[in-house]
Design an enzyme around this catalytic site. Structure first.
Site, PDB file in Angstrom:
ATOM      1  N   GLU A 176       0.835  -1.202   0.000  1.00  0.00           N
ATOM      2  CA  GLU A 176       0.000   0.000   0.000  1.00  0.00           C
ATOM      3  C   GLU A 176       0.871   1.253   0.000  1.00  0.00           C
ATOM      4  O   GLU A 176       0.602   2.204  -0.744  1.00  0.00           O
ATOM      5  CB  GLU A 176      -0.928   0.002   1.210  1.00  0.00           C
ATOM      6  N   TYR A 231      -4.748  10.089  -0.875  1.00  0.00           N
ATOM      7  CA  TYR A 231      -3.358   9.914  -0.454  1.00  0.00           C
ATOM      8  C   TYR A 231      -2.295  10.194  -1.508  1.00  0.00           C
ATOM      9  O   TYR A 231      -1.791  11.302  -1.608  1.00  0.00           O
ATOM     10  CB  TYR A 231      -3.183   8.512   0.134  1.00  0.00           C
ATOM     11  N   TRP A 255      -8.686  -1.899   0.125  1.00  0.00           N
ATOM     12  CA  TRP A 255      -9.413  -0.720  -0.341  1.00  0.00           C
ATOM     13  C   TRP A 255     -10.675  -1.069  -1.130  1.00  0.00           C
ATOM     14  O   TRP A 255     -11.366  -0.181  -1.626  1.00  0.00           O
ATOM     15  CB  TRP A 255      -8.497   0.140  -1.216  1.00  0.00           C
TER      16      TRP A 255
END
Length: 314
Positions: free
Chosen positions: A67, A131, A89
């Site tokens: 990730e 992100y 996710w």
């Protein structure tokens, strides 16, 4: 570990116990409900390859590492993660797909379609500007010739911090920020681990890189173990790229909570005691922080107790 030195994982277990016994019980966005406290700090020493991997349950550190590498690519689609077997996710785009289409598709079938069909992945696998997009391509806008705003060059915050650590280690501006107010409504989930600040202590060959992660919202049972591993890995990569020694990881939590449907996990984990000292080795230093591969990371001496599972609140 000397007998009179408390295992660092007790910080996590003490936090879990405190939240479960004294947290403010409240309803939350997911409808599940939590017990919550506010304003927490944990500290972990990263020297000598130490890494805050929980030993009282198995943490799937490989998924956390993949990730973090995904974040550094700037990707916002779950397809690359699913190709690597990382499914953390999926819940958010799956929920959106089911609501939009009415199709009662299973998670396995949805993930298989994302992997096999690039068009389906493009339409249904994207999470919005989460992100990594903010980390390496923060959007900018500038006046065009007609006096109207037009899209400018994106800002690579990660690259800027690497450079500033090299050229101005005493700066108080070594920050990677994910909370882009203008784009929150386009994100599947606004960033929980939102702000990373780096700090250089000492000088010369003994200078150490510290990291403070501020997390606005934290699922202690499921999210925090991943977040600690990810932050430690990012700090280690940053330190390697800037010729600094690993220092301390400081984790700070805003709304720090346990979900009410995590009772079995919490009660089981609080019966366990931490043991062992896992180590994280970086076996290669690539040219840039964006060139790391999963094979560059090696976790040693990690012998956790059995896995503990609980449902994710979406």
């Amino acid at each position: 570990m000397t007998e009179n030195k408390r295992h660092p994982e007790w910080q996590y277990l003490d936090l879990m116990r405190h939240i479960w016994a004294h947290g403010d019980e409240r309803m939350d966005r997911t409808g599940v409900g939590t017990r919550s406290v506010f304003g927490i700090m944990l500290r972990f020493d990263l020297a000598d390859d130490r890494v805050p991997l929980l030993t009282t349950k198995r943490v799937y550190w490989k998924a956390a590492a993949r990730e973090m590498l995904w974040f550094l690519t700037g990707s916002t689609n779950i397809r690359p993660l699913l190709k690597d077997g990382v499914k953390i996710w999926t819940d958010w785009p799956l929920k959106k797909y089911r609501q939009a289409t009415g199709e009662k598709i299973s998670q396995d079938d949805f993930e298989a379609r994302i992997v096999d069909d690039s068009t389906f992945a493009r339409n249904w696998g994207d999470l919005g500007p989460v992100y990594g997009k903010q980390w390496v391509d923060w959007p900018t806008y500038e006046y065009g010739p007609d006096g109207k705003y037009q899209k400018g060059a994106g800002i690579n915050q990660v690259a800027q911090v690497v450079e500033s650590l090299k050229t101005s280690p005493g700066s108080r501006r070594h920050i990677i920020e994910g909370w882009n107010v203008a784009e929150l409504d386009r994100m599947a989930l606004p960033p929980c681990h939102k702000t990373y600040q780096f700090h250089v202590a000492g000088e010369g060959g003994e200078a150490r890189l510290n990291c403070l992660l501020y997390q606005r919202s934290c699922d202690v049972a499921l999210g925090l173990p991943f977040n600690l591993m990810g932050a430690a890995l990012l700090t280690r990569m940053m330190a390697a790229q800037t010729d600094l020694k690993p220092g301390e990881l400081v984790w700070s939590g805003g709304d720090t909570h346990l979900y009410l449907n995590h009772t079995e996990l919490v009660e089981a984990q609080l019966q366990r005691e931490p043991a062992g000292e896992p180590r994280l080795a970086l076996v290669r230093r690539p040219d840039t922080i964006f060139d790391y591969r999963f094979e560059d990371f090696e976790v040693r001496d990690y012998e956790p107790q059995g896995a503990l599972k609980a449902p994710v609140a979406v």
